[in-house]
Design a protein around this motif. Structure first.
Motif, PDB file in Angstrom:
ATOM      1  N   ILE A 142     -22.262  24.465 -17.906  1.00 57.33           N
ATOM      2  CA  ILE A 142     -21.555  24.083 -19.124  1.00 57.33           C
ATOM      3  C   ILE A 142     -20.863  25.328 -19.674  1.00 57.33           C
ATOM      4  CG2 ILE A 142     -21.767  23.048 -21.411  1.00 57.33           C
ATOM      5  CD1 ILE A 142     -24.556  21.941 -20.344  1.00 57.33           C
ATOM      6  N   ALA A 143     -19.558  25.420 -19.460  1.00 58.11           N
ATOM      7  CA  ALA A 143     -18.799  26.595 -19.879  1.00 58.11           C
ATOM      8  C   ALA A 143     -18.328  26.500 -21.331  1.00 58.11           C
ATOM      9  CB  ALA A 143     -17.604  26.821 -18.945  1.00 58.11           C
ATOM     10  N   GLY A 144     -18.358  25.325 -21.912  1.00 55.86           N
ATOM     11  CA  GLY A 144     -17.988  25.163 -23.322  1.00 55.86           C
ATOM     12  C   GLY A 144     -16.500  24.954 -23.523  1.00 55.86           C
ATOM     13  N   PRO A 145     -16.093  24.913 -24.734  1.00 51.35           N
ATOM     14  CA  PRO A 145     -16.857  25.238 -25.943  1.00 51.35           C
ATOM     15  C   PRO A 145     -17.810  24.136 -26.387  1.00 51.35           C
ATOM     16  CG  PRO A 145     -14.639  24.611 -26.574  1.00 51.35           C
ATOM     17  CD  PRO A 145     -14.683  24.602 -25.070  1.00 51.35           C
ATOM     18  N   ASP A 146     -17.691  22.940 -25.808  1.00 53.73           N
ATOM     19  CA  ASP A 146     -18.648  21.899 -26.143  1.00 53.73           C
ATOM     20  C   ASP A 146     -19.260  21.376 -24.857  1.00 53.73           C
ATOM     21  OD1 ASP A 146     -16.343  20.710 -25.249  1.00 53.73           O
ATOM     22  OD2 ASP A 146     -15.973  19.526 -27.035  1.00 53.73           O
ATOM     23  N   GLY A 147     -20.061  20.352 -24.957  1.00 48.63           N
ATOM     24  CA  GLY A 147     -20.712  19.781 -23.781  1.00 48.63           C
ATOM     25  C   GLY A 147     -22.183  20.130 -23.691  1.00 48.63           C
ATOM     26  N   GLY A 148     -22.641  21.055 -24.513  1.00 46.00           N
ATOM     27  CA  GLY A 148     -24.049  21.409 -24.500  1.00 46.00           C
ATOM     28  C   GLY A 148     -24.914  20.271 -25.010  1.00 46.00           C
ATOM     29  N   PHE A 159     -25.547  32.291 -20.278  1.00 45.76           N
ATOM     30  CA  PHE A 159     -24.543  33.282 -20.646  1.00 45.76           C
ATOM     31  C   PHE A 159     -24.024  33.000 -22.052  1.00 45.76           C
ATOM     32  CE2 PHE A 159     -23.889  33.074 -15.902  1.00 45.76           C
ATOM     33  CZ  PHE A 159     -24.439  34.306 -15.621  1.00 45.76           C
ATOM     34  N   ASP A 160     -23.638  34.068 -22.733  1.00 43.22           N
ATOM     35  CA  ASP A 160     -23.046  33.971 -24.064  1.00 43.22           C
ATOM     36  C   ASP A 160     -21.551  34.240 -23.973  1.00 43.22           C
ATOM     37  OD1 ASP A 160     -25.479  33.501 -25.447  1.00 43.22           O
ATOM     38  OD2 ASP A 160     -25.932  35.647 -25.366  1.00 43.22           O
ATOM     39  N   GLY A 161     -20.829  33.787 -24.979  1.00 41.82           N
ATOM     40  CA  GLY A 161     -19.408  34.060 -25.063  1.00 41.82           C
ATOM     41  C   GLY A 161     -18.586  32.792 -25.087  1.00 41.82           C
ATOM     42  N   ASP A 162     -17.268  32.978 -25.030  1.00 40.08           N
ATOM     43  CA  ASP A 162     -16.371  31.828 -24.996  1.00 40.08           C
ATOM     44  C   ASP A 162     -16.255  31.311 -23.561  1.00 40.08           C
ATOM     45  OD1 ASP A 162     -14.670  33.646 -23.696  1.00 40.08           O
ATOM     46  OD2 ASP A 162     -13.266  33.780 -25.374  1.00 40.08           O
ATOM     47  N   ARG A 163     -15.494  30.253 -23.396  1.00 39.19           N
ATOM     48  CA  ARG A 163     -15.356  29.606 -22.090  1.00 39.19           C
ATOM     49  C   ARG A 163     -14.914  30.585 -21.009  1.00 39.19           C
ATOM     50  NH1 ARG A 163     -14.899  24.463 -20.253  1.00 39.19           N
ATOM     51  NH2 ARG A 163     -13.542  24.073 -18.469  1.00 39.19           N
ATOM     52  N   ARG A 164     -13.908  31.368 -21.304  1.00 33.66           N
ATOM     53  CA  ARG A 164     -13.384  32.326 -20.324  1.00 33.66           C
ATOM     54  C   ARG A 164     -14.456  33.344 -19.928  1.00 33.66           C
ATOM     55  NH1 ARG A 164      -7.759  35.386 -21.058  1.00 33.66           N
ATOM     56  NH2 ARG A 164      -7.229  34.993 -18.912  1.00 33.66           N
ATOM     57  N   SER A 165     -15.157  33.860 -20.907  1.00 32.63           N
ATOM     58  CA  SER A 165     -16.206  34.851 -20.652  1.00 32.63           C
ATOM     59  C   SER A 165     -17.349  34.257 -19.836  1.00 32.63           C
ATOM     60  CB  SER A 165     -16.738  35.399 -21.977  1.00 32.63           C
ATOM     61  OG  SER A 165     -17.834  36.242 -21.760  1.00 32.63           O
ATOM     62  N   LYS A 219     -29.991  22.299 -22.566  1.00 35.69           N
ATOM     63  CA  LYS A 219     -28.895  22.820 -21.748  1.00 35.69           C
ATOM     64  C   LYS A 219     -27.713  23.117 -22.672  1.00 35.69           C
ATOM     65  CE  LYS A 219     -30.211  20.263 -17.582  1.00 35.69           C
ATOM     66  NZ  LYS A 219     -29.802  19.236 -16.604  1.00 35.69           N
ATOM     67  N   PRO A 220     -27.814  24.216 -23.421  1.00 32.85           N
ATOM     68  CA  PRO A 220     -26.716  24.562 -24.335  1.00 32.85           C
ATOM     69  C   PRO A 220     -25.510  25.103 -23.574  1.00 32.85           C
ATOM     70  CG  PRO A 220     -28.383  26.274 -24.351  1.00 32.85           C
ATOM     71  CD  PRO A 220     -28.923  25.151 -23.496  1.00 32.85           C
ATOM     72  N   VAL A 221     -24.407  25.245 -24.271  1.00 31.20           N
ATOM     73  CA  VAL A 221     -23.224  25.878 -23.689  1.00 31.20           C
ATOM     74  C   VAL A 221     -23.644  27.232 -23.126  1.00 31.20           C
ATOM     75  CG1 VAL A 221     -20.995  26.941 -24.241  1.00 31.20           C
ATOM     76  CG2 VAL A 221     -21.572  24.685 -25.161  1.00 31.20           C
ATOM     77  N   GLY A 222     -23.160  27.530 -21.935  1.00 29.73           N
ATOM     78  CA  GLY A 222     -23.504  28.780 -21.261  1.00 29.73           C
ATOM     79  C   GLY A 222     -24.611  28.628 -20.232  1.00 29.73           C
TER      80      GLY A 222
END
Length: 166
Positions: free
Chosen positions: A107-113, A139-145, A117-120
């Protein structure tokens, strides 16, 4: 230099050198990275010697159709799971000329967590011979990160698996 500090190009170069030196061929099975690992691999000149193909299977239907991930695995464990990551590797090996495979699903985000199973949340699979390894990372950060961290970790994990099989 710590492996963690290496950039994607350097990691892909090391993967290529190791695979080429052993006469092995790689296939990738990617979901959340959208082909990012395959792109990193094909940035390396001469990668056609050691890279067969990459499967980008974003939907459950494509995971089943292209990688033969059993519907039961997806129903019981979800697309974002160790079981799916392992099945994606197995399918990449079965449906390619590769002897080594890696997979990413998460789940890369920004939503979908979702709870648990949170984002990241990312699951990885690596397969070589009779060994399949899976791992869950957060992992932490935005989708790209998150996607960049995922590509790096997938390549590092493959290097570690290969090193353990020398």
């Amino acid at each position: 230099m710590q492996t963690d500090a290496r950039d994607i190009f350097e990691l892909a170069t090391l993967v290529g050198q190791d695979l080429k030196g052993r006469g092995l061929i790689l296939a990738t099975a990617e979901s959340c990275t959208g082909g990012g690992v395959a792109q990193a691999i094909t940035e390396i000149a001469g990668s056609s010697v050691w890279f067969d193909c990459g499967f980008v299977t974003y939907s459950n239907a494509s995971k089943m159709r292209l990688l033969s991930v059993p519907a039961e695995v997806l129903e019981q464990h979800g697309a974002v799971s160790n079981e799916t990551a392992a099945a994606m590797c197995a399918g990449a090996l079965r449906n390619s000329l590769a002897s080594v495979a890696l997979s990413t699903t998460g789940i890369a985000g920004p939503d979908g967590g979702v709870p648990g199973k949170p984002v990241g949340t990312i699951y990885f699979g690596w397969a070589y011979g009779d060994v399949t390894q899976v791992e869950r990372m957060q992992f932490d950060g935005d989708r790209r990160s998150i996607r960049e961290q995922t590509v790096k970790h997938a390549l590092r994990g493959l290097l570690e698996l290969l090193a353990s099989r020398k």
